[in-house]
Design a protein around this motif. Structure first.
Motif, PDB file in Angstrom:
ATOM      1  N   TRP B  14      23.117  20.014   4.256  1.00  0.00           N
ATOM      2  CA  TRP B  14      24.453  20.551   4.021  1.00  0.00           C
ATOM      3  C   TRP B  14      24.882  21.380   5.208  1.00  0.00           C
ATOM      4  O   TRP B  14      24.170  22.292   5.608  1.00  0.00           O
ATOM      5  CB  TRP B  14      24.459  21.482   2.806  1.00  0.00           C
ATOM      6  N   LEU B  15      26.041  21.067   5.714  1.00  0.00           N
ATOM      7  CA  LEU B  15      26.601  21.852   6.796  1.00  0.00           C
ATOM      8  C   LEU B  15      27.830  22.578   6.252  1.00  0.00           C
ATOM      9  O   LEU B  15      28.769  21.943   5.763  1.00  0.00           O
ATOM     10  CB  LEU B  15      26.989  20.937   7.958  1.00  0.00           C
ATOM     11  N   ARG B  50      31.042  18.954  18.571  1.00  0.00           N
ATOM     12  CA  ARG B  50      29.638  18.833  18.983  1.00  0.00           C
ATOM     13  C   ARG B  50      28.698  19.274  17.849  1.00  0.00           C
ATOM     14  O   ARG B  50      27.692  18.629  17.566  1.00  0.00           O
ATOM     15  CB  ARG B  50      29.384  19.690  20.227  1.00  0.00           C
ATOM     16  N   VAL B  51      29.067  20.366  17.165  1.00  0.00           N
ATOM     17  CA  VAL B  51      28.251  20.846  16.042  1.00  0.00           C
ATOM     18  C   VAL B  51      28.138  19.753  14.971  1.00  0.00           C
ATOM     19  O   VAL B  51      27.048  19.453  14.467  1.00  0.00           O
ATOM     20  CB  VAL B  51      28.860  22.134  15.440  1.00  0.00           C
ATOM     21  N   LEU B  52      29.278  19.146  14.635  1.00  0.00           N
ATOM     22  CA  LEU B  52      29.272  18.092  13.605  1.00  0.00           C
ATOM     23  C   LEU B  52      28.382  16.934  14.049  1.00  0.00           C
ATOM     24  O   LEU B  52      27.580  16.413  13.260  1.00  0.00           O
ATOM     25  CB  LEU B  52      30.697  17.589  13.345  1.00  0.00           C
ATOM     26  N   ALA B  60      22.267  15.913   8.399  1.00  0.00           N
ATOM     27  CA  ALA B  60      23.243  16.587   7.529  1.00  0.00           C
ATOM     28  C   ALA B  60      24.224  15.559   6.997  1.00  0.00           C
ATOM     29  O   ALA B  60      24.609  14.631   7.716  1.00  0.00           O
ATOM     30  CB  ALA B  60      23.978  17.686   8.288  1.00  0.00           C
ATOM     31  N   LEU B  61      24.613  15.718   5.746  1.00  0.00           N
ATOM     32  CA  LEU B  61      25.355  14.667   5.068  1.00  0.00           C
ATOM     33  C   LEU B  61      26.568  15.234   4.325  1.00  0.00           C
ATOM     34  O   LEU B  61      27.654  14.683   4.372  1.00  0.00           O
ATOM     35  CB  LEU B  61      24.383  14.001   4.088  1.00  0.00           C
ATOM     36  N   GLN B  62      26.376  16.332   3.639  1.00  0.00           N
ATOM     37  CA  GLN B  62      27.481  17.001   2.961  1.00  0.00           C
ATOM     38  C   GLN B  62      28.060  18.032   3.923  1.00  0.00           C
ATOM     39  O   GLN B  62      27.315  18.787   4.551  1.00  0.00           O
ATOM     40  CB  GLN B  62      26.989  17.719   1.705  1.00  0.00           C
ATOM     41  N   LEU B  86      31.452   9.998  11.613  1.00  0.00           N
ATOM     42  CA  LEU B  86      30.015  10.259  11.684  1.00  0.00           C
ATOM     43  C   LEU B  86      29.302   9.938  10.370  1.00  0.00           C
ATOM     44  O   LEU B  86      28.085   9.892  10.319  1.00  0.00           O
ATOM     45  CB  LEU B  86      29.774  11.738  12.033  1.00  0.00           C
ATOM     46  N   GLY B  87      30.075   9.750   9.274  1.00  0.00           N
ATOM     47  CA  GLY B  87      29.472   9.414   7.986  1.00  0.00           C
ATOM     48  C   GLY B  87      29.239  10.594   7.056  1.00  0.00           C
ATOM     49  O   GLY B  87      28.533  10.486   6.071  1.00  0.00           O
TER      50      GLY B  87
END
Lengths: 90, 379
Positions: B14-15, B50-52, B60-62, B86-87
């Motif tokens: 999770w981000l 860039r962070v994403l 990370a997905l959510q 990015l999905g």
């Protein structure tokens, strides 16, 4: 919840089914949550695209994996998927 | 980069992207730090991109776009588009303030998956009082538009002493607005909520009654609406497994680029939280002092260290231990095994006493830049 055998099964538009490279598995994504799927669950859900009924999903998978007798397992899984809101029948 | 290395590190899932501390609302339970006025700089669009990218590469997905009010960032559609490519599954956590139908459509086209709208109460008067802004009617309009454009709609209501009596009306409102999910989040006492705790913490009787109403509704609404009920852990006898474990799942990036293992961790002393402008996400997650600080259980003191339940809750919340005992290594005092469990009852008693005071004797401290600067002067 019971699956109607005469109606096609759709994957929910409120959820997303996606292959995750990092986890090497399919996941279902929804608001602030996710479910990791095993291979057989993912194979079933991928066929829920509105073009197949329960019986057609069973026969497609039995053919794909060259086996028989999948009806009960697939029905039980799809009933659970229906109550979780992952799939629907219009 | 200094810090421990640990071979049992799980990747972030999770981000939480806190795009900004700017917010037109002034909710007195805001989870942003009290001293947020100290951090006025915001990451550039390129930094966020860039962070994403880097976090997604790690697994990370959510993704939660939050703040402050994330809609104040003009580059939000651009970030949403990048996230979709990015999905990520992108969640927008908004007050609804500044949202228009045009923007809802634009964000949908960019690939936003879900919008969570917060409402402060079931009546205009109380909503606008708590939010410190006239916003009730607009929030309801936004909720309708979210549904109209095919997003799953989550209504989030933070519960505290001022609105807990409205539980039946809040649930009826959620039903009327067609929410797919309702998050009933009992206030967690960090940041601004900690400062206002005496005025926000309900009594046990109020809490029990509201929970019964919510549980009964949950059964009634099964199949139509899902209810997420966040319990106030002051009335539990075991602490929560905070953030699913420190540095195991969640990566929060604050508006100025500081990376945090949880959104409150900025309140903890001596963590030296790294900034994404100086390090890659992989270096931050795997090698930084801050993310390794409370990983595993080597840091634990008694009674946690020898407790047979330690894997269940990992000693509870580090921020809560710090705020209530002054020592971030201690057992979360919500736990009845904590030698300092009494501070929780003291907090409950202090809140009950404060509820007898008139509003002008102990006013709520609203979350705004002026109050944040005033807080900074007291340090």
């Amino acid at each position: 919840m019971a699956i109607n055998p005469t109606q096609p099964i759709y994957f929910s538009t409120q959820h997303r089914l996606q292959w995750e490279e990092a986890q090497q598995k399919h996941v279902i994504l929804y608001p602030e949550g996710m479910v990791e799927l095993n291979q057989s669950s993912a194979e079933i859900l991928k066929l829920c695209d509105g073009s197949r009924t329960l019986a057609q999903i069973v026969s497609d998978l039995e053919e794909k994996f060259a086996t028989t007798g999948l009806t009960n397992d697939i029905t039980a899984f799809l009933e659970a998927a229906l109550s979780n809101g992952w799939i629907n029948q219009h | 980069m200094a810090g421990l290395t640990n071979t049992n590190i799980t990747p972030p899932r999770w981000l939480t992207a806190e795009l900004t501390y700017a917010c037109p609302l002034q909710c007195p339970y805001c989870s942003n730090p009290l001293d947020y006025a100290k951090y006025p700089t915001e990451l550039s669009t390129e930094d966020w991109m860039r962070v994403l990218t880097e976090a997604r590469k790690m697994g990370a997905l959510q993704l939660g776009f939050t703040g402050g009010e994330p809609l104040t960032r003009q580059d939000l559609p651009e970030l949403v588009k990048h996230a979709r490519e990015l999905g990520y599954y992108s969640n927008l956590i908004t007050s609804g303030y500044g949202m228009t139908e045009e923007k809802i459509v634009q964000l949908k086209e960019a690939g936003l998956d879900h919008i969570q709208v917060s409402i402060q109460a079931s009546t205009q008067e109380l909503n606008d009082h708590i939010a410190g802004t006239t916003s009730f009617e607009h929030k309801k309009t936004v909720a309708h538009l979210v549904k109209k454009h095919g997003y799953p709609m989550v209504l989030c209501v933070v519960i505290h002493r001022e609105n807990i009596h409205q539980m039946p009306e809040i649930l009826a409102m959620a039903e009327e607005l067609g929410a797919d999910y309702v998050e009933l989040a009992n206030t967690q006492y960090y940041g601004w909520a900690h400062a206002n705790r005496n005025l926000l913490l309900p009594t046990k009787e109020q809490f029990v009654k509201a929970e019964q109403i919510a549980q009964a509704f949950k059964e009634k609404a099964a199949g139509k609406m899902k209810i997420y009920y966040v319990v106030p852990d002051f009335y539990e006898d075991r602490p929560k497994k905070c953030m699913n474990g420190w540095g195991t799942t969640n990566l929060t990036i604050a508006p100025d680029g500081v990376a945090l293992p949880c959104h409150s961790a900025r309140e903890l002393p001596g963590l030296d939280c790294p900034n994404v402008k100086d390090y890659s996400i992989s270096e931050i997650w795997n090698e930084s002092k801050a993310f390794n600080f409370f990983r595993g259980d080597d840091w634990m003191q008694e009674p946690c260290r020898s407790c047979d339940e330690k894997e269940k809750d990992l000693g509870g919340c580090r921020c809560q231990a710090y705020l209530l005992t002054g020592d971030m290594y201690k057992t979360d005092p919500v736990c009845s095994k904590s030698p300092e469990h009494g501070v929780v009852q003291e907090a409950i008693d202090a809140a009950a006493k404060a509820s007898q005071l008139a509003a002008n004797e102990q006013p709520l401290v609203f979350r705004n830049s002026k109050n944040s600067r005033n807080f900074l002067k007291t340090l």
